[in-house]
Design an enzyme around this catalytic site. Structure first.
Site, mmCIF file in Angstrom:
data_model
loop_
_atom_site.group_PDB
_atom_site.id
_atom_site.type_symbol
_atom_site.label_atom_id
_atom_site.label_comp_id
_atom_site.label_asym_id
_atom_site.label_seq_id
_atom_site.Cartn_x
_atom_site.Cartn_y
_atom_site.Cartn_z
ATOM 1 N N ASN A 138 12.371 19.880 26.456
ATOM 2 C CA ASN A 138 12.248 19.322 25.108
ATOM 3 C C ASN A 138 11.678 20.297 24.081
ATOM 4 O OD1 ASN A 138 13.147 16.528 25.535
ATOM 5 N ND2 ASN A 138 11.343 16.361 26.856
ATOM 6 N N MET A 165 12.315 23.091 22.738
ATOM 7 C CA MET A 165 13.088 23.811 21.711
ATOM 8 C C MET A 165 13.998 22.883 20.913
ATOM 9 S SD MET A 165 14.012 27.513 23.384
ATOM 10 C CE MET A 165 12.716 28.545 24.093
ATOM 11 N N LYS A 166 13.770 21.579 21.053
ATOM 12 C CA LYS A 166 14.575 20.647 20.252
ATOM 13 C C LYS A 166 14.066 20.648 18.806
ATOM 14 C CE LYS A 166 16.015 17.991 24.222
ATOM 15 N NZ LYS A 166 15.781 16.837 25.100
ATOM 16 N N HIS A 184 17.683 25.378 24.443
ATOM 17 C CA HIS A 184 18.292 24.043 24.327
ATOM 18 C C HIS A 184 17.472 23.251 23.311
ATOM 19 C CE1 HIS A 184 20.172 20.272 25.753
ATOM 20 N NE2 HIS A 184 18.963 19.752 25.639
ATOM 21 N N ASN A 216 25.055 20.354 20.732
ATOM 22 C CA ASN A 216 24.936 19.471 21.890
ATOM 23 C C ASN A 216 25.562 18.120 21.579
ATOM 24 O OD1 ASN A 216 23.833 18.997 24.522
ATOM 25 N ND2 ASN A 216 22.092 17.891 23.630
ATOM 26 N N GLU A 217 26.441 17.669 22.452
ATOM 27 C CA GLU A 217 26.943 16.283 22.430
ATOM 28 C C GLU A 217 27.610 15.892 21.113
ATOM 29 O OE1 GLU A 217 23.647 13.784 23.572
ATOM 30 O OE2 GLU A 217 23.554 14.657 25.573
ATOM 31 N N ASN A 277 27.552 22.420 24.544
ATOM 32 C CA ASN A 277 27.035 21.639 25.670
ATOM 33 C C ASN A 277 27.343 20.151 25.491
ATOM 34 O OD1 ASN A 277 25.327 21.837 28.098
ATOM 35 N ND2 ASN A 277 23.839 20.590 26.965
ATOM 36 N N HIS A 281 25.077 14.900 34.202
ATOM 37 C CA HIS A 281 24.200 13.789 34.597
ATOM 38 C C HIS A 281 25.128 12.821 35.312
ATOM 39 C CE1 HIS A 281 20.830 15.260 32.338
ATOM 40 N NE2 HIS A 281 21.582 15.390 31.264
ATOM 41 N N GLU A 305 22.723 20.479 33.168
ATOM 42 C CA GLU A 305 21.673 19.455 33.235
ATOM 43 C C GLU A 305 21.859 18.593 34.478
ATOM 44 O OE1 GLU A 305 21.152 17.316 29.531
ATOM 45 O OE2 GLU A 305 21.578 19.089 28.326
ATOM 46 N N ASP A 341 21.886 16.289 37.485
ATOM 47 C CA ASP A 341 21.127 15.364 38.327
ATOM 48 C C ASP A 341 22.115 14.335 38.857
ATOM 49 O OD1 ASP A 341 21.357 13.730 35.987
ATOM 50 O OD2 ASP A 341 19.280 14.108 35.409
ATOM 51 N N TRP A 392 18.252 19.023 35.857
ATOM 52 C CA TRP A 392 17.469 18.515 34.732
ATOM 53 C C TRP A 392 16.113 18.050 35.227
ATOM 54 C CZ3 TRP A 392 18.263 20.424 30.365
ATOM 55 C CH2 TRP A 392 17.672 19.901 29.216
HETATM 56 C C1 XIL Z 1 16.093 14.283 27.520
HETATM 57 C C2 XIL Z 1 14.756 14.645 28.093
HETATM 58 O O1 XIL Z 1 14.883 14.860 29.469
HETATM 59 C C3 XIL Z 1 13.755 13.565 27.810
HETATM 60 O O2 XIL Z 1 12.456 13.968 28.225
HETATM 61 C C4 XIL Z 1 13.744 13.232 26.325
HETATM 62 O O3 XIL Z 1 12.892 12.150 26.094
HETATM 63 C C5 XIL Z 1 15.124 12.911 25.836
HETATM 64 O O4 XIL Z 1 16.011 13.984 26.143
HETATM 65 N N1 XIL Z 1 21.097 15.273 27.366
HETATM 66 C C6 XIL Z 1 20.430 16.352 26.863
HETATM 67 C C7 XIL Z 1 18.972 16.484 27.090
HETATM 68 O O5 XIL Z 1 21.069 17.265 26.309
HETATM 69 O O6 XIL Z 1 18.326 17.140 26.026
HETATM 70 C C8 XIL Z 1 18.318 15.147 27.323
HETATM 71 O O7 XIL Z 1 16.960 15.387 27.665
HETATM 72 C C9 XIL Z 1 19.049 14.393 28.397
HETATM 73 C C10 XIL Z 1 20.479 14.145 28.009
#
Ligand code: XIL
Length: 403
Positions: free
Chosen positions: A124, A126-127, A161, A209-210, A251, A287, A315, A317, A363
């Site tokens: 988080n 670098m957000k 990120h 991102n997204e 990403n 994810h 990321e 998981d 992640w």
């Molecule tokens: C998530 C973090 O893991 C959390 O701690 C935060 O509260 C919200 O963001 N996609 C992404 C990541 O690109 O930045 C997100 O990370 C999870 C989904």
């Protein structure tokens, strides 16, 4: 040689055959063999059998061996040497997203990160909301801590990120009143200030991102609304101007379950290449879930590689409770299914050309640190380490994936 001695020989030999760790099912076999000999034959017959020597011993060994295959109750795990780590075993960089507070306050977490990974992504720190707290205020303290940890003490790669995203926006941005030129300036200033701050220290960035929804349309984010669809290309240009050496990634998530989305992303990226927009890689968040099909995973990785760009599984998981069952517990069977899925993902990824394998990042590190239970309000165990930072079957699945 009596029946007992024969049983002892069998035990010795088959014990060696299974890695020096005879198991319960095998001992049962020895007992049944010995009992069978005593109950079925007289002493004289047994000693005659013994005299026939090798032939019978070999026959008995074959039977015991068959028993061991059909009855074995414990999978034989070959314990890797204690100094094994993901960074040593993977033929590509292996990373995790990292929480600053866990690094600073949890010794086990810090030790596992130091040992296992040669790439880190700040989870988080670098957000936008973390770095750019007011229009003219940047706070790099936490992000700098991670970068210093990675570079000065441990020589790890840092992947940034993320520069532009629809989430993690401070209220000064969501409330920002300005025309499109002012919005463009806001976006450009953010990107270039942040990228310049880390210039020469970060290897790469998730620039945007997204930006797509699951149907493959551009997400109706504040950036799209204020700046139009080509804002994504301009983000890459701004980042490249600020650090020409940094590798720049787009990403996103969902490549494995939405063909429309992965096609739209590929089309955008190949269009960027044609136009000379500086893009180096595509990040597949992954994810994902234990019951995602192998065919979908293969399709996602194959499509990403077909762009010719570097591919980062960025990321990773693997959820074990995608249906949000509140009372679910982690069973050995579920853990094994997760290990199998990790193995398939790593194996598929490892088959890409070396130049396209930017690396795999999970992640976070352990099930205790994962964002999934908190975000989805359910028990889950998505990561390769358990809550005590011990290696799960998933960890060994990762190792198996590159054998
Ligand atoms: C998530 C973090 O893991 C959390 O701690 C935060 O509260 C919200 O963001 N996609 C992404 C990541 O690109 O930045 C997100 O990370 C999870 C989904």
């Amino acid at each position: 040689m009596g029946a007992r001695a024969l049983a002892a020989v069998i035990k010795q030999v088959t014990g060696n055959m299974i890695n020096g760790q005879p198991q319960a099912a095998h001992f049962d076999c020895y007992k049944y063999m010995a009992a069978f000999l005593f109950l079925t034959f007289t002493k004289e017959e047994i000693s005659m059998i013994m005299r026939k020597g090798c032939f019978y011993i070999i026959a008995v060994l074959l039977i015991v061996s068959a028993c061991s295959k059909s009855n074995s109750i414990t999978a034989v795990t070959i314990t890797p040497p204690p100094d094994t780590s993901l960074q040593k075993m993977m033929p590509f960089p292996m990373g995790a997203s990292i929480s600053v507070s866990l690094m600073q306050n949890n010794i086990k977490y810090n030790a596992v990160v130091t040992k296992e990974y040669n790439s880190i992504t700040p989870e988080n720190a670098m957000k936008f909301a973390a770095l750019h707290t007011a229009q003219n205020t940047f706070n790099f303290t936490d992000a700098d801590y991670l970068v210093n940890f990675a570079l000065l003490n441990n020589n790890k790669r840092v992947h940034g990120h993320t520069l532009i995203w629809h989430q993690s926006l401070p209220s000064w941005v969501t409330n920002f009143a300005g025309d499109s030129a002012a919005w463009e300036n806001l976006m450009k200033t953010h990107i270039q200030t942040v990228v310049a701050h880390f210039k020469g220290k970060l290897t790469s960035w998730d620039v945007v991102n997204e930006a797509f929804d699951d149907n493959g349309n551009l997400r109706n984010s504040i950036w799209l609304q204020k700046l139009g669809g080509d804002y994504i290309a301009r983000c890459f240009q701004y980042a490249h101007e600020a650090d020409p050496a940094a590798l720049l990634f787009y990403n996103d998530y969902g490549h494995e379950y939405s063909a429309a989305k992965r096609t739209a992303i590929s089309n955008m990226l190949t269009g960027f290449k044609t136009r000379g927009i500086p893009v180096d890689g595509t990040g597949l968040q992954f994810h994902t879930r234990y019951n995602q099909t192998d065919a979908n995973i293969l399709a996602a990785i194959t499509a990403a590689a077909a762009t010719g760009l570097k591919v980062h599984i960025s990321e990773l998981d693997i959820a074990l409770n995608p249906d949000n069952i509140q009372g679910l517990t982690l069973t050995p069977a579920l853990a094994q299914q997760q290990a199998d899925k990790y193995k398939f993902i790593i194996k598929t990824y490892n088959s890409l050309p070396a130049s396209q394998k930017y690396g795999i990042t999970t992640w976070n590190v352990s099930d205790a640190d994962s964002w999934i239970p908190g975000t989805y309000n359910r028990p889950d165990w998505p990561l390769p380490f358990d809550a005590n930072y011990s290696r799960k079957p998933a960890y060994y699945g990762i190792l198996e994936g590159v054998k």
